[in-house]
Design a protein around this motif. Structure first.
Motif, PDB file in Angstrom:
ATOM      1  N   LYS A 524      -8.673 -63.065  -1.737  1.00 52.72           N
ATOM      2  CA  LYS A 524      -7.916 -63.449  -2.936  1.00 52.72           C
ATOM      3  C   LYS A 524      -7.193 -64.774  -2.703  1.00 52.72           C
ATOM      4  O   LYS A 524      -7.215 -65.313  -1.592  1.00 52.72           O
ATOM      5  CB  LYS A 524      -6.900 -62.365  -3.308  1.00 52.72           C
ATOM      6  N   ILE A 526      -3.255 -66.178  -3.098  1.00 55.74           N
ATOM      7  CA  ILE A 526      -1.867 -65.754  -3.348  1.00 55.74           C
ATOM      8  C   ILE A 526      -1.083 -67.041  -3.536  1.00 55.74           C
ATOM      9  O   ILE A 526      -0.805 -67.737  -2.559  1.00 55.74           O
ATOM     10  CB  ILE A 526      -1.293 -64.945  -2.161  1.00 55.74           C
ATOM     11  N   MET A 531      -6.918 -66.548   1.017  1.00 50.22           N
ATOM     12  CA  MET A 531      -7.034 -65.484   2.022  1.00 50.22           C
ATOM     13  C   MET A 531      -8.499 -65.095   2.197  1.00 50.22           C
ATOM     14  O   MET A 531      -9.199 -64.830   1.224  1.00 50.22           O
ATOM     15  CB  MET A 531      -6.220 -64.274   1.579  1.00 50.22           C
ATOM     16  N   ASP A 603      -9.319 -55.268  -1.212  1.00 49.40           N
ATOM     17  CA  ASP A 603      -8.299 -55.881  -0.347  1.00 49.40           C
ATOM     18  C   ASP A 603      -8.424 -55.311   1.053  1.00 49.40           C
ATOM     19  O   ASP A 603      -9.144 -54.334   1.272  1.00 49.40           O
ATOM     20  CB  ASP A 603      -6.900 -55.605  -0.929  1.00 49.40           C
ATOM     21  N   ILE A 604      -7.712 -55.942   1.973  1.00 46.11           N
ATOM     22  CA  ILE A 604      -7.692 -55.432   3.348  1.00 46.11           C
ATOM     23  C   ILE A 604      -6.240 -55.261   3.785  1.00 46.11           C
ATOM     24  O   ILE A 604      -5.351 -55.999   3.334  1.00 46.11           O
ATOM     25  CB  ILE A 604      -8.447 -56.370   4.329  1.00 46.11           C
ATOM     26  N   TRP A 605      -6.034 -54.294   4.615  1.00 40.80           N
ATOM     27  CA  TRP A 605      -4.683 -53.981   5.069  1.00 40.80           C
ATOM     28  C   TRP A 605      -4.684 -53.712   6.571  1.00 40.80           C
ATOM     29  O   TRP A 605      -5.732 -53.421   7.149  1.00 40.80           O
ATOM     30  CB  TRP A 605      -4.136 -52.729   4.359  1.00 40.80           C
ATOM     31  N   VAL A 609      -3.858 -58.021   9.471  1.00 45.88           N
ATOM     32  CA  VAL A 609      -3.660 -58.857   8.282  1.00 45.88           C
ATOM     33  C   VAL A 609      -2.235 -59.412   8.278  1.00 45.88           C
ATOM     34  O   VAL A 609      -2.019 -60.606   8.030  1.00 45.88           O
ATOM     35  CB  VAL A 609      -3.938 -58.042   6.985  1.00 45.88           C
ATOM     36  N   ASN A 610      -1.288 -58.544   8.604  1.00 42.91           N
ATOM     37  CA  ASN A 610       0.119 -58.985   8.606  1.00 42.91           C
ATOM     38  C   ASN A 610       0.323 -60.122   9.610  1.00 42.91           C
ATOM     39  O   ASN A 610       0.957 -61.138   9.295  1.00 42.91           O
ATOM     40  CB  ASN A 610       1.046 -57.819   8.986  1.00 42.91           C
ATOM     41  N   SER A 613      -1.208 -63.305   8.476  1.00 37.32           N
ATOM     42  CA  SER A 613      -0.335 -63.928   7.465  1.00 37.32           C
ATOM     43  C   SER A 613       0.833 -64.638   8.136  1.00 37.32           C
ATOM     44  O   SER A 613       1.203 -65.760   7.761  1.00 37.32           O
ATOM     45  CB  SER A 613       0.152 -62.851   6.495  1.00 37.32           C
ATOM     46  N   ARG A 614       1.343 -63.975   9.176  1.00 37.25           N
ATOM     47  CA  ARG A 614       2.469 -64.585   9.906  1.00 37.25           C
ATOM     48  C   ARG A 614       2.022 -65.848  10.660  1.00 37.25           C
ATOM     49  O   ARG A 614       2.780 -66.803  10.771  1.00 37.25           O
ATOM     50  CB  ARG A 614       3.043 -63.586  10.915  1.00 37.25           C
ATOM     51  N   LYS A 652       7.402 -58.998  14.214  1.00 39.60           N
ATOM     52  CA  LYS A 652       6.529 -58.731  15.367  1.00 39.60           C
ATOM     53  C   LYS A 652       7.191 -59.136  16.689  1.00 39.60           C
ATOM     54  O   LYS A 652       6.639 -58.909  17.762  1.00 39.60           O
ATOM     55  CB  LYS A 652       5.199 -59.502  15.245  1.00 39.60           C
TER      56      LYS A 652
HETATM   57  N1  LIG Z   1      -3.503 -57.484   1.868  1.00 38.37           N
HETATM   58  C1  LIG Z   1      -2.628 -58.458   1.932  1.00 38.37           C
HETATM   59  N2  LIG Z   1      -2.705 -59.461   1.058  1.00 38.37           N
HETATM   60  C2  LIG Z   1      -1.825 -60.470   1.094  1.00 38.37           C
HETATM   61  N3  LIG Z   1      -0.851 -60.562   1.952  1.00 38.37           N
HETATM   62  C3  LIG Z   1      -0.709 -59.583   2.852  1.00 38.37           C
HETATM   63  C4  LIG Z   1      -1.592 -58.484   2.876  1.00 38.37           C
HETATM   64  N4  LIG Z   1      -1.206 -57.665   3.866  1.00 38.37           N
HETATM   65  C5  LIG Z   1      -0.117 -58.237   4.426  1.00 38.37           C
HETATM   66  N5  LIG Z   1       0.189 -59.366   3.821  1.00 38.37           N
HETATM   67  C6  LIG Z   1       1.267 -60.282   4.112  1.00 38.37           C
HETATM   68  O1  LIG Z   1       1.558 -60.251   5.462  1.00 38.37           O
HETATM   69  C7  LIG Z   1       2.904 -60.506   5.656  1.00 38.37           C
HETATM   70  C8  LIG Z   1       3.414 -59.612   6.731  1.00 38.37           C
HETATM   71  O2  LIG Z   1       3.514 -58.330   6.219  1.00 38.37           O
HETATM   72  P1  LIG Z   1       4.516 -57.283   6.889  1.00 38.37           P
HETATM   73  O3  LIG Z   1       4.200 -55.960   6.286  1.00 38.37           O
HETATM   74  O4  LIG Z   1       4.424 -57.394   8.352  1.00 38.37           O
HETATM   75  O5  LIG Z   1       5.947 -57.713   6.484  1.00 38.37           O
HETATM   76  P2  LIG Z   1       6.725 -57.579   5.142  1.00 38.37           P
HETATM   77  O6  LIG Z   1       8.121 -57.213   5.474  1.00 38.37           O
HETATM   78  O7  LIG Z   1       6.015 -56.651   4.235  1.00 38.37           O
HETATM   79  O8  LIG Z   1       6.616 -59.026   4.616  1.00 38.37           O
HETATM   80  P3  LIG Z   1       7.759 -60.024   4.151  1.00 38.37           P
HETATM   81  O9  LIG Z   1       8.815 -59.949   5.203  1.00 38.37           O
HETATM   82  O10 LIG Z   1       7.081 -61.354   4.112  1.00 38.37           O
HETATM   83  O11 LIG Z   1       8.188 -59.546   2.834  1.00 38.37           O
HETATM   84  C9  LIG Z   1       3.590 -60.297   4.331  1.00 38.37           C
HETATM   85  O12 LIG Z   1       4.097 -61.515   3.872  1.00 38.37           O
HETATM   86  C10 LIG Z   1       2.541 -59.809   3.443  1.00 38.37           C
HETATM   87  O13 LIG Z   1       2.641 -60.412   2.160  1.00 38.37           O
END
Ligand SMILES: Nc1ncnc2c1ncn2[C@@H]1O[C@H](COP(=O)(O)OP(=O)(O)OP(=O)(O)O)[C@@H](O)[C@H]1O
Length: 667
Positions: A524, A526, A531, A603-605, A609-610, A613-614, A652
């Motif tokens: 997607k 964002i 991503m 989507d993927i989780w 992924v987290n 993103s970081r 993390k």
């Molecule tokens: N499927 C996904 N699509 C888009 N972004 C994702 C996805 N999974 C995780 N993320 C992004 O990864 C980042 C890390 O997620 P995490 O759950 O570790 O922290 P969070 O507390 O939810 O995020 P934040 O502190 O940024 O609000 C988040 O910013 C989240 O938006």
């Protein structure tokens, strides 16, 4: 369109945005792309004086960007109703709506551009239901429909000449059965004649050759495999030369079928009456000929016929009289009608004409035979004043009428069948088209293998999910897009900025079409973050080459990131911007799935992924940041990675991260 736009979430954070490139007031720039398709100006950037600062204003002339125009003040988020909330027009079941929703170079554009789209305009589920639901079409309704619109009520010809031609030129693989049926009728007639009337040269001389002719035709019509099947060759001429079995030739050629039909029914019809010349010569016409024929015949059989003195005696003794042969001839005439009728797919009008001709000729022959009159005189005492020819004609006419009704009904059924098949074919094509469109639509929304699953699986109620032990995940964002975004009047409340973002994302999407990146799936966007994931192929990761696949997936992501940077660089040059890409990559286990019912989204989780993103969010502009594990794989495959050292990653803790070396590092 709504979906696409709804995902774009641009935050200006209320800050006044500065123009990234100072421009002179009134300056206008035309921006061209490098490829030929894009040589026309796709963006015109104008500057206007606003509070002393030159602000960019884009007017984009490409087709793609028209997609963002005229969608109401809500920058294309729906059809805004004046003074009310935006209303959304949901796509109807008719695929035309889908097609019309999307123009060229936009999502689903491949549908609009396909030639199939034309067919779709004609298609509606309504039509299919109306025509195919059996309980809604009784035979009577069908008759009314056909005779009213498609068929001439009397002739049963199709009103459409093309359809009529197609019907007539159809191959008739059943012809051999009709041929066999006519032969069986003829055999019945032979048995009847041989059993009842005296055997003679004329009887054998007519039945024998006719039987042989019929058998030859039957044999030829049934002969399907006389030619040895030659292996397929590439040369078309060799195909032409290869022999076609006679059965196929007859089945395919309408003229040949009609010729065989005419010949066989003429022979059968002639055989039904030809032996009458044995008994009583026709007045004047054939008396001499008949007397010649009668010479040499078995006197015990026929001597009494020529002896006028015997006639009265014979009449007085009907048991032994030739008048008892009359029913055989009458049945023979009826059987010849039957032989005509068994050719089910020969036109009923031709058959009617032949039946009438056959009966007229038979009655004409009978009318010259005295013993037919005698038979009438001895057996029929109800209407003695009506000539026997009329009575015989009436009986045979009833038979003709019955056969004709049957023929007509059969032809009607056959033509109805033809029409239904034609309509069914069109509808099947339409259903195929719609299935294809559904596939395209789904593949635009979901990865191909997931779309396939949804198209083939009947059970779509369960949550669709996949587990992967090693998938590469990449987040690529344009951090300075926020600074560029401006919701001022000059930019039509951000519309022009959004157009540029659309242009960038579309360029990125195009890169995904390269075969090298076929393992990469766009998940997607964002905001201005792109991503992606690589290695989302169910069943592939457990193979023996799993580690190589893992490497391949990560390398593909890094190469793709470099290509994105190169592309963005080109866009920057074209649009006089300074966008930079910040990329984060990680790999590891993920769970993938489709969530949502009305607007399902793949989507993927997972932690992978987290962390990916970081890696992006805590990365650096113009650089690709990766985790330690990912860096190890990259270095193992020959990429140079520079250790960034311990980096604090929100949620993390402190992680050792690496930057992948690229040609953009020094820019
Ligand atoms: N499927 C996904 N699509 C888009 N972004 C994702 C996805 N999974 C995780 N993320 C992004 O990864 C980042 C890390 O997620 P995490 O759950 O570790 O922290 P969070 O507390 O939810 O995020 P934040 O502190 O940024 O609000 C988040 O910013 C989240 O938006």
């Amino acid at each position: 369109m709504e979906n696409c736009m709804a995902e774009v979430n641009i935050s200006t954070e209320g800050k006044p945005i500065e123009c990234s490139e100072p421009l002179n007031v009134g300056e206008e720039m035309s921006v061209c792309h490098e490829n030929p398709e894009q040589t026309k100006p796709i963006m015109k950037m104008e500057t206007e004086s606003l509070n002393g600062n030159a602000k960019p204003r884009f007017s984009i002339t490409s087709e793609r960007n028209n997609s963002l125009v005229d969608q109401g003040s809500g920058i294309g988020l729906g059809n805004a109703t004046p003074g009310g909330p935006p209303t959304r027009s949901r796509p109807s079941s008719k695929m035309t709506k889908y097609v019309e929703c999307w123009g060229a170079d936009k999502p689903f554009a491949n549908i609009a551009e396909s030639t199939l789209a034309k067919n779709i305009e004609l298609t509606s589920m309504d039509m299919i239901e109306t025509n195919l639901l059996p309980n809604r079409n009784s035979c009577l309704e069908c008759r009314k429909w056909l005779s009213g619109e498609d068929l001439h009520p009397a002739l049963l010809w199709f009103r459409n000449p093309v359809q009529e031609d197609e019907y007539r030129s159809q191959s008739d693989s059943e012809f051999r059965y009709y041929m066999a049926g006519a032969t069986i009728v003829f055999i019945g007639m032979c048995i009847m004649q041989l059993a009842t009337i005296p055997k003679g040269i004329i009887l054998y001389g007519t039945l024998g050759p006719t039987f042989i002719v019929l058998l030859v035709f039957v044999y030829l019509c049934w002969l399907e495999g006389c030619c040895s099947s030659k292996p397929a060759t590439d040369t078309p001429l060799e195909h032409i030369d290869s022999c076609v079995p006679p059965g196929r030739i007859v089945a395919d050629s309408r003229c040949l079928r009609i010729a065989i039909f005419l010949l066989t029914v003429t022979l059968i019809s002639a055989c039904a009456v030809v032996t009458v010349v044995d008994y009583e010569p026709l007045p004047n016409l054939v008396s001499n000929a008949t007397s010649l024929i009668l010479e040499g015949r078995n006197a015990s059989d026929y001597g009494e016929i020529n002896d006028p003195s015997n006639t009265t005696a014979l009449m007085g003794d009907p048991e032994n009289s030739i008048i008892e042969y009359v029913p055989t001839y009458l049945y023979g005439s009826a059987m010849s009608l039957c032989a005509i009728s068994v050719y089910l797919r020969i036109g009923f009008l031709l058959k009617l004409g032949l039946m009438v001709a056959s009966i007229i000729s038979h009655i004409y022959v009978y009318s010259y035979l005295k013993f037919f009159q005698d038979y009438h005189d001895t057996h029929d005492d109800k209407f003695p004043n009506i000539p026997f020819e009329i009575k015989t004609a009436l009986v045979l006419t009833v038979a003709i009428i019955l056969f004709h009704i049957l023929d007509r009904q059969i032809e009607f059924t056959s033509r109805t069948d033809f029409l239904w098949k034609a309509k069914l074919k069109v509808e099947q094509e339409e259903v195929e088209t719609m299935r294809g469109i559904n596939k395209i639509l789904l593949e635009n929304i979901l990865p191909a293998h997931v779309a396939e699953k949804f198209l083939t699986s009947r059970n779509t109620q369960d949550l669709y999910h996949e587990r992967y032990s090693c998938v590469g995940v990449m987040f690529a964002s344009i951090p300075n897009y926020k600074e560029f975004y401006d919701e001022s009047d000059v930019n039509k409340q951000g519309l022009e900025c959004l157009r540029l973002l659309n242009e960038i994302i579309c360029e990125f999407d195009k890169l995904l079409l390269k075969p090298k990146f076929s393992c990469i799936e766009k998940i997607k966007t964002i905001g201005s973050t792109y991503m992606l994931a690589s290695g989302l192929r169910p069943g592939k990761e457990n193979s023996g080459e799993a580690s190589r696949k893992e490497e391949y997936n990560i390398i593909a992501l890094v190469d793709f990131a470099v290509l994105l940077m190169t592309n963005l660089d080109q866009i920057n040059r074209d649009s006089f911007q300074r966008f930079k890409l910040r990329v984060g990559i990680n790999h590891g286990p993920v769970i993938a799935g489709v969530v949502g019912a009305q607007k399902p989204q793949y989507d993927i989780w997972g932690n992978t992924v987290n962390v990916a993103s970081r890696m992006d969010s805590c990365g650096m502009m113009g650089r690709i940041q990766v985790t330690e594990d990912t860096a190890k794989i990259l270095m193992h495959t020959g990429y140079t990675c520079e250790c960034r050292g311990p980096t604090f990653v929100k949620g993390k803790g402190t992680l050792t991260t690496y930057f992948v070396k690229t040609q953009f590092d020094d820019k």
